[in-house]
Design an enzyme around this catalytic site. Sequence first.
Site, mmCIF file in Angstrom:
data_model
loop_
_atom_site.group_PDB
_atom_site.id
_atom_site.type_symbol
_atom_site.label_atom_id
_atom_site.label_comp_id
_atom_site.label_asym_id
_atom_site.label_seq_id
_atom_site.Cartn_x
_atom_site.Cartn_y
_atom_site.Cartn_z
ATOM 1 C CB SER A 1 -0.958 0.012 1.201
ATOM 2 O OG SER A 1 -2.082 -0.796 0.937
ATOM 3 C CE LYS B 1 -4.670 1.855 -0.573
ATOM 4 N NZ LYS B 1 -4.003 0.552 -0.422
ATOM 5 C CB SER C 1 -4.472 1.778 3.828
ATOM 6 O OG SER C 1 -3.671 1.331 2.767
#
Length: 455
Positions: free
Chosen positions: A63, A66, A127
């Site tokens: 993640s 992102k 997230s």
Amino acid sequence: MKRSLFQKYFACVLVFILAMGIVQVPAKANTFDVNAKAAILVDAETGKILYEKNSEAALGIASMTKMMTEYLLLEAVKEGKVTWDQEYTVSPELSKMSHDEGLSNVYLRVEGKYKVEDLYAAMAIESANAATIAIAEIVAGTEANFVQQMNDKAKELGFQKYKFVNSTGLNNRDLVKHNFPVVGGEEEENVMSARDVATLAYYLIKEFPEVLETSSIPEKKFAEGTEDEFLMDNWNWMIEGYAQVAEDYPNYQQFVYDGVDGLKTGSTDFAGYCFTGTAVKNDQRFITVVMNTSSQGERFIETRKILDYAFNNFAKEEIVSKDYQVKGYKSLPVIKGKEDQVKIQTKDSISLVLQGGEKENFQPVLTLDKDKLNEDGELTAPIKKGDKVGTLTIESKDEQAIQFLNAAGQKSVTVDVVAASDVEKANWFVLMMRGIGGFFGDIWGSVSSTVKGWF
């Protein structure tokens, strides 16, 4: 007997030599290390690399992906292509994915309408993966188009080891099971090097510092005041201010670090536990990346280790002051001017984040602009105060290049060298008299040389 005396004598001499330092024991190497497959520490202002471990290897980033999605969204908002109050309508497929308990998410209703601002907060704090896909579709129309934008932007920013296959950092299988078309193979994940991750963080903070306002929020309600209200917890346990997390994880306080205000965690089976961190103290900001650690807590423990190392060992120091003059080049000769020389000096100072005592390892290097000089190395009047005549940079005396994330960092250790005063052009009469003086001076020089040759 003689051998015994000789051995004793030799032993005494050896002890004396060691004591005097004639024979030196090698110094211990720097034992600082990070328990991660890859790691890096950089100065957030210049991108100077202060520590790295396996930083060029392409590894899973989960993640931390992102951050690129954030960058492209913030860029689209800045360019007016997307607005914060713009609404997005949720499809049945995306709603189903948002209810997948195995993924980090906030719940999104079928046909529910959500503002970009709320989806962004869900992505940056919780997230949330479905919210991230929504943002990708808002910015680029489809996930596939957005992935192309991600790879294009990575190339533009100068990344070397990267591949993006989705906007979230999930394994593609998590998208396939929810009937989302994927880019690349069904088991692929995004990869980057630690150096490229740090470069992404560097640009994100430089160009969009407001990202830290969101990444530093420990808890926030998603879609507050609506039926979809949801308490989001930041996965970054190094920031202060949790309430809910403190109940579920009472030991989280051990990870809190003063000054941390970002940036993004990540974890998958492939990537392990990762974290891109940033902290500021006394106007000094550092960026850290740890990749493929073994646990949720270890990524923060290792980041703490790096930050302690940074704040305890590095500080910004002025290496070259403003108006600095290089020894041996404090002035340049001038032709056709009222003065025959002009002082030159640096336009600005040069400062760099260094370890204690490291300042002595650097030296200034002057490069004059050949286009401004004639073949005899002279400037031609008129000259204005502040006119650029060259550049000055700093280099390591041991010939080891100063390492930066990008070319912009190198510019931070280079300043213009300029004229310190005006030099007006001499009038025609003065130039004529100088010419006459030079002519007769040359004749006299020739006569003088000839006469000397007679004796």
